[in-house]
Scaffold this active site. Structure first.
Site, PDB file in Angstrom:
ATOM      1  N   SER A 174      -3.618   3.245   7.008  1.00 56.05           N
ATOM      2  CA  SER A 174      -2.244   3.462   7.157  1.00 56.05           C
ATOM      3  C   SER A 174      -1.616   4.394   6.548  1.00 56.05           C
ATOM      4  O   SER A 174      -2.246   4.829   5.674  1.00 56.05           O
ATOM      5  CB  SER A 174      -1.713   1.964   6.404  1.00 56.05           C
ATOM      6  OG  SER A 174      -2.176   1.674   5.352  1.00 56.05           O
ATOM      7  N   GLU A 227       1.928   5.935   4.694  1.00 56.16           N
ATOM      8  CA  GLU A 227       3.113   6.089   4.037  1.00 56.16           C
ATOM      9  C   GLU A 227       3.888   7.060   3.913  1.00 56.16           C
ATOM     10  O   GLU A 227       3.555   8.377   3.649  1.00 56.16           O
ATOM     11  CB  GLU A 227       2.882   5.640   2.565  1.00 56.16           C
ATOM     12  CG  GLU A 227       4.138   5.129   1.815  1.00 56.16           C
ATOM     13  CD  GLU A 227       3.927   4.618   0.471  1.00 56.16           C
ATOM     14  OE1 GLU A 227       3.016   3.649   0.114  1.00 56.16           O
ATOM     15  OE2 GLU A 227       4.448   5.180  -0.761  1.00 56.16           O
ATOM     16  N   ARG A 246       8.641  -5.315  -6.974  1.00 59.41           N
ATOM     17  CA  ARG A 246       9.468  -5.139  -8.265  1.00 59.41           C
ATOM     18  C   ARG A 246      10.517  -4.014  -8.038  1.00 59.41           C
ATOM     19  O   ARG A 246      11.803  -4.179  -8.067  1.00 59.41           O
ATOM     20  CB  ARG A 246       9.083  -5.656  -9.420  1.00 59.41           C
ATOM     21  CG  ARG A 246      10.142  -5.605 -10.424  1.00 59.41           C
ATOM     22  CD  ARG A 246       9.740  -5.225 -11.869  1.00 59.41           C
ATOM     23  NE  ARG A 246       9.292  -4.002 -12.111  1.00 59.41           N
ATOM     24  CZ  ARG A 246       8.846  -3.083 -13.219  1.00 59.41           C
ATOM     25  NH1 ARG A 246       8.925  -4.181 -14.004  1.00 59.41           N
ATOM     26  NH2 ARG A 246       8.695  -2.123 -13.341  1.00 59.41           N
ATOM     27  N   ASP A 289      10.725   0.377  -8.996  1.00 61.76           N
ATOM     28  CA  ASP A 289      11.290   0.865 -10.211  1.00 61.76           C
ATOM     29  C   ASP A 289      12.378   0.782 -10.594  1.00 61.76           C
ATOM     30  O   ASP A 289      13.331   0.417  -9.992  1.00 61.76           O
ATOM     31  CB  ASP A 289      10.803   2.568 -10.246  1.00 61.76           C
ATOM     32  CG  ASP A 289       9.296   2.829 -10.135  1.00 61.76           C
ATOM     33  OD1 ASP A 289       8.674   2.092 -11.145  1.00 61.76           O
ATOM     34  OD2 ASP A 289       8.870   3.645  -9.612  1.00 61.76           O
ATOM     35  N   LYS A 302       1.509 -13.058  -7.712  1.00 66.30           N
ATOM     36  CA  LYS A 302       2.108 -12.520  -6.376  1.00 66.30           C
ATOM     37  C   LYS A 302       1.226 -12.672  -5.061  1.00 66.30           C
ATOM     38  O   LYS A 302       1.786 -12.881  -3.924  1.00 66.30           O
ATOM     39  CB  LYS A 302       2.731 -11.198  -6.591  1.00 66.30           C
ATOM     40  CG  LYS A 302       1.701 -10.061  -6.949  1.00 66.30           C
ATOM     41  CD  LYS A 302       2.589  -8.549  -7.077  1.00 66.30           C
ATOM     42  CE  LYS A 302       1.587  -7.660  -7.537  1.00 66.30           C
ATOM     43  NZ  LYS A 302       2.471  -6.341  -7.657  1.00 66.30           N
ATOM     44  N   PHE A 317       3.781  13.618 -11.769  1.00 64.10           N
ATOM     45  CA  PHE A 317       4.148  12.226 -11.148  1.00 64.10           C
ATOM     46  C   PHE A 317       3.151  11.293 -11.864  1.00 64.10           C
ATOM     47  O   PHE A 317       3.468   9.847 -12.100  1.00 64.10           O
ATOM     48  CB  PHE A 317       3.839  12.178  -9.583  1.00 64.10           C
ATOM     49  CG  PHE A 317       4.340  11.037  -8.910  1.00 64.10           C
ATOM     50  CD1 PHE A 317       5.677  10.379  -9.226  1.00 64.10           C
ATOM     51  CD2 PHE A 317       3.467  10.387  -7.993  1.00 64.10           C
ATOM     52  CE1 PHE A 317       6.056   9.097  -8.518  1.00 64.10           C
ATOM     53  CE2 PHE A 317       4.112   9.231  -7.288  1.00 64.10           C
ATOM     54  CZ  PHE A 317       5.095   8.716  -7.502  1.00 64.10           C
ATOM     55  N   HIS A 361      -4.840   3.399   2.467  1.00 67.50           N
ATOM     56  CA  HIS A 361      -3.486   3.593   2.670  1.00 67.50           C
ATOM     57  C   HIS A 361      -3.375   4.930   2.124  1.00 67.50           C
ATOM     58  O   HIS A 361      -3.734   5.421   1.190  1.00 67.50           O
ATOM     59  CB  HIS A 361      -2.901   2.777   1.697  1.00 67.50           C
ATOM     60  CG  HIS A 361      -1.135   2.877   2.021  1.00 67.50           C
ATOM     61  ND1 HIS A 361      -0.642   2.357   3.127  1.00 67.50           N
ATOM     62  CD2 HIS A 361      -0.361   3.156   1.280  1.00 67.50           C
ATOM     63  CE1 HIS A 361       0.763   2.524   2.863  1.00 67.50           C
ATOM     64  NE2 HIS A 361       0.962   3.137   1.748  1.00 67.50           N
TER      65      HIS A 361
END
Ligand code: FAD
Length: 276
Positions: free
Chosen positions: A9, A11, A100, A102, A157, A208, A258
């Protein structure tokens, strides 16, 4: 070894400018030719990119492309969230990355909705309509109290009804394999897809990574620094490193990959073609 049976996949993030959007349209057209399982599009902290994210999802769905919006409560109330979920369903979206998110500075603590609560909310409102992916942290979430606490909340979760997880990026395959072992011991048996970040610019990557808790091994730093200002050499060296990492992960049992494309066709495409 061929890995064409695994899940791949890509993003994106929602562009802020028209030029960025035009570039992204070309990126998804090029990457779609590789026939990935799905694309996903991020959601800005506190819902700040809500309209941009929705716009990308709508346009891709109109082209019949499988795209999963990332979603977090941010500052939204339940009514706004159910409206968004219903709009996504009406567009034929069948997968969501539930987070959730950032927390933007200045947002009150009362607004925090953990990912397990969002998963529960989506299941209550939309039943089993959406496949739900959640985030995983092989190197442990930076706010976590401990390794075990993070595994505990990660399990929570998944138990709330998520189908699978996608990891934060990392460069040390052992972090992933250790994490899988710890998850298995904790009774987690849902697929955990490694997220892979191509290396194109070391300064940005280092900044990052410090923010999101991803460790960059010293040898990678030195190898990239060795390329100096030769941007092509940085990209080639980065590609070699990430192809090797991806191959190790797939050979070690990872169920797919991903790609954090940063809205660029290359080097994700080259890495994909080298490993599939
Ligand atoms: P959670 O799973 O809720 O965990 C957050 C922290 O709280 C962890 O330290 C956890 O151990 C702890 N915790 C969890 N549940 C509880 C609980 N019930 N009680 C107390 N503590 C708890 N960010 C964006 O802003 N937009 C995006 O689109 C985006 N996409 C991402 C996609 C992926 C695949 C990944 C890996 C990350 C993404 N992020 C995104 C970053 C993510 O939002 C941040 O890492 C964020 O800080 C945590 O989100 P989460 O869903 O993992 O949180």
């Amino acid at each position: 070894m061929s890995h064409s049976d695994k899940r791949f996949s890509f993003e994106f993030f929602p562009p802020k400018t028209e030029a960025g959007h035009a570039k992204l349209e070309k990126t998804w057209a090029d990457l779609n030719a590789l026939n990935p399982a799905f694309f996903s599009c991020t959601y800005g902290a506190g819902g700040s990119t809500r309209d941009n994210t929705f716009g990308v999802i709508k346009q891709m769905r109109e082209q019949g492309i499988s795209i999963a919006p990332h979603l977090s409560f941010g500052g939204d109330d339940e009514a706004a969230m159910t409206e968004l979920l219903d709009s996504y369903k009406a567009l034929g979206v069948d997968r969501i990355v539930a987070l959730r998110g950032d927390i933007p500075s200045g947002m009150g603590a009362a607004k925090i909705v953990y990912a397990n609560e969002l998963v529960e909310f989506i299941r209550n409102h939309s039943g089993d309509h959406f496949e739900l992916e959640v985030a995983a942290y092989p190197e442990i979430h930076p706010e976590s109290k401990s390794y075990d606490a993070d595994i505990h909340y990660f399990k929570q979760k998944l138990d709330a009804g998520a189908n699978a997880a996608i990891t934060q990026y990392f460069f040390n395959p052992d972090a992933y394999f250790q994490f899988i072992d710890a998850c298995t011991k904790a009774g987690i048996n849902k697929p955990i897809y490694p997220g892979i970040m191509p290396i194109t610019n070391f300064t940005n990557l280092a900044r990052f990574s410090a923010h999101c808790g991803a460790e960059i091994p010293r040898w990678i730093k030195y190898k990239i620094e060795n390329c100096g200002d030769d941007q092509e050499a940085v990209i080639e060296t980065g590609k070699e490193i990430v192809i090797r990492l991806s191959e190790q992960l797939l050979a070690g049992g990872a169920p797919g990959i991903h790609f954090y494309t940063m809205n660029q066709v290359e080097p994700s495409k080259a890495i994909y073609q080298a490993i599939v």
